[in-house]
Enzyme design. Structure first.
Site, PDB file in Angstrom:
ATOM      1  N   THR A   1      -4.664   9.572  -4.938  1.00 26.22           N
ATOM      2  CA  THR A   1      -4.793   9.598  -3.408  1.00 26.22           C
ATOM      3  C   THR A   1      -3.938  10.604  -2.737  1.00 26.22           C
ATOM      4  O   THR A   1      -4.229  11.540  -1.841  1.00 26.22           O
ATOM      5  CB  THR A   1      -4.334   7.967  -2.782  1.00 26.22           C
ATOM      6  OG1 THR A   1      -5.434   7.290  -3.265  1.00 26.22           O
ATOM      7  CG2 THR A   1      -4.781   8.341  -1.214  1.00 26.22           C
TER       8      THR A   1
ATOM      9  N   GLU B   1       0.686  -1.321   0.114  1.00 24.25           N
ATOM     10  CA  GLU B   1       0.001   0.167   0.078  1.00 24.25           C
ATOM     11  C   GLU B   1       0.767   1.262   0.081  1.00 24.25           C
ATOM     12  O   GLU B   1       0.708   2.146  -0.512  1.00 24.25           O
ATOM     13  CB  GLU B   1      -0.974  -0.004   1.266  1.00 24.25           C
ATOM     14  CG  GLU B   1      -1.810   1.338   1.507  1.00 24.25           C
ATOM     15  CD  GLU B   1      -3.067   1.478   0.396  1.00 24.25           C
ATOM     16  OE1 GLU B   1      -2.434   1.367  -0.582  1.00 24.25           O
ATOM     17  OE2 GLU B   1      -4.014   1.475   0.646  1.00 24.25           O
TER      18      GLU B   1
HETATM   19  N1  HSE Z   1      -7.784   7.251   4.299  1.00 24.59           N
HETATM   20  C1  HSE Z   1      -7.464   7.248   3.125  1.00 24.59           C
HETATM   21  C2  HSE Z   1      -7.510   8.917   2.308  1.00 24.59           C
HETATM   22  C3  HSE Z   1      -8.025   6.252   2.101  1.00 24.59           C
HETATM   23  O1  HSE Z   1      -8.764   9.122   2.583  1.00 24.59           O
HETATM   24  O2  HSE Z   1      -6.867   9.347   1.926  1.00 24.59           O
HETATM   25  C4  HSE Z   1      -7.276   6.402   0.622  1.00 24.59           C
HETATM   26  O3  HSE Z   1      -7.961   5.387  -0.044  1.00 24.59           O
END
Ligand code: HSE
Length: 312
Positions: A184, A131
């Site tokens: 992300t 990840e």
């Molecule tokens: N918690 C993370 C975010 C998940 O919201 O950036 C990303 O998939």
């Protein structure tokens, strides 16, 4: 000893509105699949990647499924060789935990292939290695639910403390994936580094309410708690028509609706499959108003995590 295995690892909805970086759940559909084969050539090689439009790296150390496999092989069976076939069966850059599903599939498949009998907690650090390669940050709210199944809470990261939360049987998820990509990394960079005390209080209330609602089978409480005053105001701007889609979902009967992970996917939870279908169709219709195509998934909650499709 097994020679070959094909596994499935589920997509995940992280954050669940209120629980940025600490909560997520797994769905039955979509998900990722990989095949591992024992090879007589030492080391790890990726021999095929399907469904990625040529975007994923073949170098195993740079690949989210490859990295956990390299680490596990080094630790548990350094004299063996492994060939990997990756079958991307879900969109990436989608907010559905695509990289986490690949990383979990890699770690889970190694555990089964080498008959290591490691627990989800023991597999977690390996999956997290994958990840980190994809997103550049340590957040376990996709990896944990994909690996454990169901709803998971990350109570702490240091040391990591995962709590699996029971949920009602009749909970269904509508997932709308608009055909745009959001990185992300970029969706994290736009977030403020600090929040106000009053927003923190609202968020704590909703996180606690969501956990209580799941444990008490209280659908109304679950719905009331899927709110986000911390992240949604910033990320909503990245998704055309987001607030209209959310409104359409709630008007169609959703318990709650919010951004899935870092987006662009949007999820809604509903009581029963029929309601989830109706909600999903209302969301898709609103997306088309923004002249964007998308896919709709209607799925029960995946309660078991990854599974073996075949082994021989
Ligand atoms: N918690 C993370 C975010 C998940 O919201 O950036 C990303 O998939």
């Amino acid at each position: 000893m097994l020679q070959e295995i094909r596994v499935f690892a589920p997509a995940t909805i992280s954050n669940i509105g209120c629980g940025f970086d600490i909560m997520g759940f797994a769905v039955e559909e979509p998900g990722d699949q990989i095949v591992l084969k024992i090879s007589n050539k030492k080391g790890v090689r990726i021999t095929s990647i399907k469904g990625d439009n040529g975007k994923l790296p073949y170098a195993p150390e740079k690949n989210t499924a490859g990295a956990p496999i390299i680490s596990m092989l080094k630790k548990y069976a350094p004299s063996l060789g492994i060939e990997i076939e990756i079958d991307k069966k879900m969109p990436f850059g989608s907010g559905l935990g695509s990289s986490a599903a690949s990383a979990v599939a890699g770690a889970f498949a190694m555990n089964k292939l080498l008959e290591l009998n490691l627990s989800p907690y023991e597999l977690l650090p390996f999956a997290l290695e994958g990840e980190v390669i994809a997103s550049g940050s340590i957040h376990a709210d996709n990896v944990a639910p994909s690996l454990y199944g169901g709803f998971t809470l990350i109570r702490d990261y240091n040391p990591i403390d995962i709590i699996k939360i029971e949920c009602p049987d009749n909970l269904f998820c509508s997932i709308l994936h608009p055909n745009i990509e959001i990185s992300t990394k970029e969706a994290r960079e736009i977030l403020p580094k600090e929040i106000t005390l009053s927003n923190a209080i609202t968020q704590w209330g909703n996180c606690s309410g969501l956990v209580a609602g799941l444990l008490m089978n209280d659908f109304s409480l679950i719905g009331r708690s899927i709110k986000d005053v911390v992240v949604e105001p910033y990320r909503a701007k990245l998704i055309p028509g987001y607030y209209q889609i959310q409104k359409a979902a709630v008007e169609a009967g959703a318990l709650g609706c919010n951004i899935s992970g870092s987006g662009p996917s949007i999820f809604a939870l509903s009581k029963g499959k029929e309601s989830a279908q109706k909600v999903g169709e209302a969301m898709l219709k609103k997306l088309y108003d923004s002249k964007i195509e998308g896919q709709l998934y209607i799925s029960p909650i995946n309660k078991q995590g990854p599974k073996v499709i075949y082994s021989k």
